[in-house]
Motif scaffolding. Structure first.
Motif, short mmCIF file in Angstrom:
data_model
loop_
_atom_site.label_atom_id
_atom_site.label_comp_id
_atom_site.label_asym_id
_atom_site.label_seq_id
_atom_site.Cartn_x
_atom_site.Cartn_y
_atom_site.Cartn_z
N ASN A 117 0.84 -1.20 0.00
CA ASN A 117 0.00 0.00 0.00
C ASN A 117 0.88 1.25 0.00
O ASN A 117 0.97 1.97 1.00
N THR A 119 0.82 4.30 -1.21
CA THR A 119 0.34 5.66 -0.97
C THR A 119 0.04 5.90 0.51
O THR A 119 -0.17 7.04 0.92
N LEU A 122 4.00 7.14 1.86
CA LEU A 122 4.60 7.98 0.82
C LEU A 122 6.05 8.36 1.11
O LEU A 122 6.77 8.77 0.21
N VAL A 163 6.74 15.00 -1.20
CA VAL A 163 5.50 14.50 -0.61
C VAL A 163 4.74 15.62 0.09
O VAL A 163 3.51 15.70 0.01
N SER A 166 3.04 17.52 -2.51
CA SER A 166 2.36 16.68 -3.51
C SER A 166 2.80 17.07 -4.93
O SER A 166 1.99 17.23 -5.84
N LYS A 193 -2.25 13.52 -6.55
CA LYS A 193 -3.12 13.29 -5.40
C LYS A 193 -3.44 11.81 -5.33
O LYS A 193 -3.50 11.11 -6.35
N ILE A 194 -3.64 11.33 -4.12
CA ILE A 194 -3.87 9.91 -3.90
C ILE A 194 -5.25 9.52 -4.42
O ILE A 194 -6.25 10.16 -4.12
N THR A 197 -4.90 3.09 -2.59
CA THR A 197 -3.72 2.69 -1.81
C THR A 197 -2.51 2.40 -2.67
O THR A 197 -1.39 2.29 -2.17
N THR A 198 -2.71 2.31 -3.99
CA THR A 198 -1.59 2.03 -4.89
C THR A 198 -1.48 3.03 -6.04
O THR A 198 -0.50 3.01 -6.77
N ARG A 199 -2.46 3.91 -6.19
CA ARG A 199 -2.52 4.78 -7.38
C ARG A 199 -2.57 6.25 -7.02
O ARG A 199 -3.18 6.64 -6.02
N VAL A 200 -1.90 7.06 -7.88
CA VAL A 200 -1.99 8.51 -7.76
C VAL A 200 -2.44 9.09 -9.09
O VAL A 200 -2.10 8.58 -10.16
#
Length: 264
Positions: A117, A119, A122, A163, A166, A193-194, A197-200
């Motif tokens: 996970n 994100t 970070l 971070v 962002s 931006k998040i 849990t795995t992607r931005v």
């Protein structure tokens, strides 16, 4: 479950502490947490003609799994780094067999991702990274139009992740062959931006080329150049540890980045 029978030479029951230390390795090359050493000892006395002899029974349950996993992960990373040698990040094209080999090695690492996970952690993706492989390619007429076939060469690719803000800043360096004084870079600034849990999700904010002489060389085909390296869209972080990060974007591109100061 393995059962080891140990008959000490002294009267008191004793278990070699090296067993536990071996199973308690904290990290292997900063990759993943090692398995916790847990063991169950049982001592019993067996009556014989000469009296009682102490026998220690040590049950080892899954102690090796963490260490073996660490070793496998480290070996997979070494094999990937070896496969990436001499291909100039793959951007100017590589044989299909080599591409398939790299994809297989990457998938092996992704299946062992020590940060499932990312994100939510970070801090592991923060800092400066260097691109060591990508399936983004500049071939054929694109390469000719951008002057990358004869006149301009691609140098380092770096990405700095802030971070706290962002922000992501990508820097792509270029140099003109035969003109040692003409070195420049394309800087692409983006926000993220998040999304899970795995992607931005990534939004392009601005881009610049310096110095002006290099901008003049790319001006006619600037949209083409930016279209190749524009990060806007989404990025799935499929693997990250202390020195390597792997991601896949909405266009199906694969990225492998390294955070070590020097990579060969």
């Amino acid at each position: 479950m393995a059962v080891n029978l140990v008959q000490p030479s002294i009267a008191d029951s004793w278990v070699n502490p090296v067993i536990c230390r071996t199973m308690n390795a904290t990290k292997l090359h900063g990759l993943v947490s090692a398995g916790i050493c847990s063991r169950t000892n049982k001592s019993r006395f067996i009556e014989s003609q000469v009296g009682f002899r102490p026998i220690t029974i040590t049950k080892v349950t899954q102690q090796n799994s963490g260490l073996v996993g660490d070793e496998t992960l480290a070996q997979n990373k070494r094999e990937l780094y070896q496969a990436l040698q001499g291909i100039n990040r793959g951007i100017l094209g590589i044989p299909s067999a080599k591409k398939s080999e790299i994809e297989t090695l990457v998938k092996q690492l992704e299946s062992q991702n020590p940060t499932p996970n990312p994100t939510l952690q970070l801090e592991k993706v923060a800092g400066c990274w260097r691109l060591v492989y990508s399936t983004i390619s500049i071939l054929g007429s694109k390469r000719t139009k951008l002057g990358l076939r004869d006149f301009i060469s691609l140098d380092d690719f770096s990405q700095t992740i802030d971070v706290a803000k962002s922000k992501a800043i990508n820097v792509i360096k270029f140099s003109a062959k035969g003109l040692s004084s003409l070195n420049g870079q394309l800087i692409i600034e983006a926000s993220f931006k998040i999304a899970s849990t795995t992607r931005v999700d990534i939004n392009l904010e601005k881009s610049t080329i310096t110095p002006d002489q290099l901008m003049n060389l790319f001006l006619k085909n600037y949209d083409l150049l930016l279209g190749i390296f524009n990060p806007e869209g989404w990025l799935e972080i499929t693997y990250v540890d202390d020195s390597m990060r792997i991601g896949r974007d909405h266009r199906g591109n694969l990225f492998v980045l390294d955070s070590r100061p020097i990579w060969r």
